[in-house]
Design a protein around this motif. Structure first.
Motif, mmCIF file in Angstrom:
data_model
loop_
_atom_site.group_PDB
_atom_site.id
_atom_site.type_symbol
_atom_site.label_atom_id
_atom_site.label_comp_id
_atom_site.label_asym_id
_atom_site.label_seq_id
_atom_site.Cartn_x
_atom_site.Cartn_y
_atom_site.Cartn_z
ATOM 1 N N ALA A 118 -3.629 57.530 -2.747
ATOM 2 C CA ALA A 118 -2.758 57.953 -3.849
ATOM 3 C C ALA A 118 -1.320 57.512 -3.581
ATOM 4 O O ALA A 118 -0.629 57.019 -4.477
ATOM 5 C CB ALA A 118 -2.829 59.467 -4.021
ATOM 6 N N ALA B 249 -1.079 53.857 -4.238
ATOM 7 C CA ALA B 249 -1.041 53.561 -5.672
ATOM 8 C C ALA B 249 0.373 53.788 -6.218
ATOM 9 O O ALA B 249 0.908 52.981 -6.983
ATOM 10 C CB ALA B 249 -2.049 54.435 -6.417
ATOM 11 N N ARG B 250 0.995 54.859 -5.775
ATOM 12 C CA ARG B 250 2.372 55.146 -6.212
ATOM 13 C C ARG B 250 3.320 54.041 -5.726
ATOM 14 O O ARG B 250 4.193 53.595 -6.454
ATOM 15 C CB ARG B 250 2.796 56.514 -5.660
ATOM 16 C CG ARG B 250 4.276 56.801 -5.707
ATOM 17 C CD ARG B 250 4.636 57.858 -6.714
ATOM 18 N NE ARG B 250 6.001 57.723 -7.138
ATOM 19 C CZ ARG B 250 6.708 58.664 -7.717
ATOM 20 N NH1 ARG B 250 6.165 59.830 -7.953
ATOM 21 N NH2 ARG B 250 7.936 58.452 -8.094
ATOM 22 N N PHE C 139 2.798 50.988 -7.856
ATOM 23 C CA PHE C 139 3.369 51.207 -9.182
ATOM 24 C C PHE C 139 4.870 50.916 -9.137
ATOM 25 O O PHE C 139 5.399 50.120 -9.920
ATOM 26 C CB PHE C 139 3.086 52.650 -9.628
ATOM 27 C CG PHE C 139 4.062 53.212 -10.622
ATOM 28 C CD1 PHE C 139 4.269 52.587 -11.850
ATOM 29 C CD2 PHE C 139 4.780 54.373 -10.333
ATOM 30 C CE1 PHE C 139 5.182 53.106 -12.766
ATOM 31 C CE2 PHE C 139 5.682 54.894 -11.240
ATOM 32 C CZ PHE C 139 5.891 54.264 -12.464
ATOM 33 N N GLY D 33 4.644 58.103 -12.047
ATOM 34 C CA GLY D 33 4.168 58.087 -10.655
ATOM 35 C C GLY D 33 3.188 59.217 -10.398
ATOM 36 O O GLY D 33 2.178 59.036 -9.716
ATOM 37 N N VAL E 112 -0.118 58.260 -11.733
ATOM 38 C CA VAL E 112 -0.771 57.288 -10.849
ATOM 39 C C VAL E 112 -1.396 58.008 -9.655
ATOM 40 O O VAL E 112 -2.540 57.750 -9.280
ATOM 41 C CB VAL E 112 0.242 56.217 -10.373
ATOM 42 C CG1 VAL E 112 -0.349 55.381 -9.245
ATOM 43 C CG2 VAL E 112 0.679 55.332 -11.528
ATOM 44 N N VAL E 113 -0.661 58.929 -9.082
ATOM 45 C CA VAL E 113 -1.159 59.680 -7.926
ATOM 46 C C VAL E 113 -2.391 60.509 -8.323
ATOM 47 O O VAL E 113 -3.359 60.613 -7.567
ATOM 48 C CB VAL E 113 -0.040 60.585 -7.351
ATOM 49 C CG1 VAL E 113 -0.603 61.615 -6.398
ATOM 50 C CG2 VAL E 113 1.005 59.721 -6.648
ATOM 51 N N THR F 234 -3.610 53.590 -13.933
ATOM 52 C CA THR F 234 -3.571 52.618 -12.832
ATOM 53 C C THR F 234 -2.115 52.233 -12.565
ATOM 54 O O THR F 234 -1.263 52.347 -13.450
ATOM 55 C CB THR F 234 -4.364 51.333 -13.160
ATOM 56 O OG1 THR F 234 -3.687 50.639 -14.210
ATOM 57 C CG2 THR F 234 -5.790 51.655 -13.580
#
Lengths: 332, 332
Positions: free
Chosen positions: A278, A281-282, A285, B310, B313-314, B319
């Motif tokens: 996670a 992914a952040r 982003f 964010g 996303v987390v 995505t």
């Protein structure tokens, strides 16, 4: 319409684990063309979206760092073949920022991993020859996602020992392995502290024949050094740890794999696996946002304005600070 | 109104070469407070603007890189004292990105250059302890401009041998000097090619006593290596070159200074000096724009949006790519 069908076919091929479809899909995410980018995003969306067989598939992503000469290719060949012999499917990707300059590629020559590249359970993808670091990161991240969608059990992400690419790989992998060669004790300093701090497992390679005693000493040195590092919440008792292996004889490879599995299992159970993914992914982003913002500077009217103000700075009629303030005001 | 008078007083003090005013002005450009930033920009504008005595003053900016242990402080002390003895005014600044982490400072301890720090013609400024690389670059660039405005003849910008800070210094200086210690021939590889390519002059220090033969060999090795590099238009015949010095005995320091002056004079005559400074100004303009754009992400509504996306996303509901596209669209 033809494109949609084509995209659906490609997604189906990747989800079915077809290596040729996977190779084509990676070529698509590597492309700089705008229409290819759209198609790549659509493909990734399709594979990860609801209803896709591939949605939710997770590989064990192993980052592997080591400077040239430590025997990385031989290690990947032996380690990869051991895993495929167990029935696991293994993908190998490379992050090589230096290839952007040299035009070369650390995995360009598949003959470096001759047997593994012929193994039907393996997929080896060389580093693209032209890319900037931001592009390398995105391309590798998307290639990893494609390998996961294709059902690979293990994705090895190889990098050379230069700071920036390690950071990229660390933000992509579940486990970070540092491969070293046997060395004198005082060469310990050759490994940057930042890279040591990323490592989950240090493997000292070439622990065979006359080099074995040196390898054991190096292992002990690094084991000591690892104990001096601050304890990380994502580590169970005993990690990070240092081990000896020989990619040539295969000694220690099974034990190394057992340690990796044990660490991965612990992190899955304790939630560290999910929270790391996670967090990654952040990170990606925000990185995409940053890259997108900076890229926009070099298009259309922003580019013209940047050039015009830049020319005034070069001519000395505007200070860099004043020009920057004007540029930023025009973008706000 | 009081602030304006104060700003004018500070500008006058700097332009008159007052070291305490200079120190206060550098503290101002180092500050993170918004009102200080405004005052700092006003001060720089005042000093460089028409009507200012300080406008157009140029120092010889010398970038000095070398890993810990090569004798950098001793070199700066001896070299600086030699210059001040000739009546020149010398400022020493440091770029130390690692201090951001360690809280330390490579020049924090002025006793490292005890005599030079007491010399009325010298000004030594430690690296600030808290800063990110973007902030370090801006702060150093502005501190250099203040030293020039204060009429210093030579500004030495010291850095440690870690890639990123060298790049910053190379974009700030007129001459880039690499200081090395005597070493075995195979340690040549310890210096990264990119740093070699930045160097105008390589100085092998400690060429005294028992180390002199090793220093001469190292010098010859590097002289050979420099010849293998691509010829640069900004170099006259014979440059870049390698020399031996001893900061302890002073041997070779005069010759090194003569080479620096000769190179600087050639570049001034041929226009390379001006075009390098113009290129640097353009670089810093674009860098300020990039930093400003990225900084804006972390303020006001952009920050709220970044955090909200964010969090999605987390949570896995968006995505990274889709979130980034949404963020960028909202900024466009």
């Amino acid at each position: 319409m033809a494109d949609r069908t084509e995209g659906a076919d490609l997604a189906a091929g990747v989800a079915a684990g077809d290596r040729r479809a996977l190779a084509r899909a990676i070529t698509l995410v590597e492309s700089g063309r705008a229409d290819h980018r759209q198609a790549a995003l659509a493909l990734l969306g399709r594979l990860r979206g609801p209803g896709s067989d591939a949605a939710g598939r997770q590989a064990l992503r192993i980052g592997l760092s080591g400077t040239p000469g430590v025997g990385k290719s031989t290690f990947i060949e032996s380690f990869g073949l051991m895993l495929t012999a167990q029935g696991l499917r293994v993908a190998v990707l490379a992050v090589d920022p230096s290839s952007a300059r040299s035009g070369g590629s650390i995995l360009g020559d598949k003959t470096r991993m001759e047997q593994l590249s012929r193994d039907p359970r393996a997929f080896i993808r060389p580093s693209p020859s032209q890319a900037q670091m931001g592009g390398v990161a995105r391309r590798t991240r998307e290639a990893v996602a494609l390998c996961e969608a294709a059902g690979f059990d293990v994705v090895l992400i190889e990098t050379v020992g230069v700071g920036q690419s390690e950071t990229v790989v660390a933000e992509l992998c579940d486990l970070f392995i540092l491969l070293l060669a046997p060395a004198g004790g005082d060469e310990l300093q050759g490994v940057k502290r930042g890279i040591m701090e990323m490592a989950d497992i240090i493997l000292v390679n070439k622990a065979d024949g006359g080099l074995e005693p040196a390898a054991r000493r190096t292992m002990a040195d690094y084991a000591g050094a690892l104990q001096l590092l601050r304890r990380r919440p994502q580590d169970p008792q005993g990690f990070p740890k240092a081990l000896c292996v020989s990619a040539t004889t295969g000694a220690g490879l099974g034990a190394a794999w057992a340690e990796m599995q044990s660490l991965a299992a612990w992190r899955r159970e304790t939630g560290h696996w999910d929270s790391r993914r996670a967090g990654q992914a952040r990170h990606w982003f925000e990185e995409e946002v940053r890259q997108g913002l900076l890229a926009a500077l070099h298009h259309g009217s922003a580019r013209d304005r940047l050039d015009a103000l830049g020319a005034m700075v070069v001519a000395g009629s505007l200070t860099p600070e004043a020009a920057a303030a004007e540029m930023l005001a025009s973008l706000a």
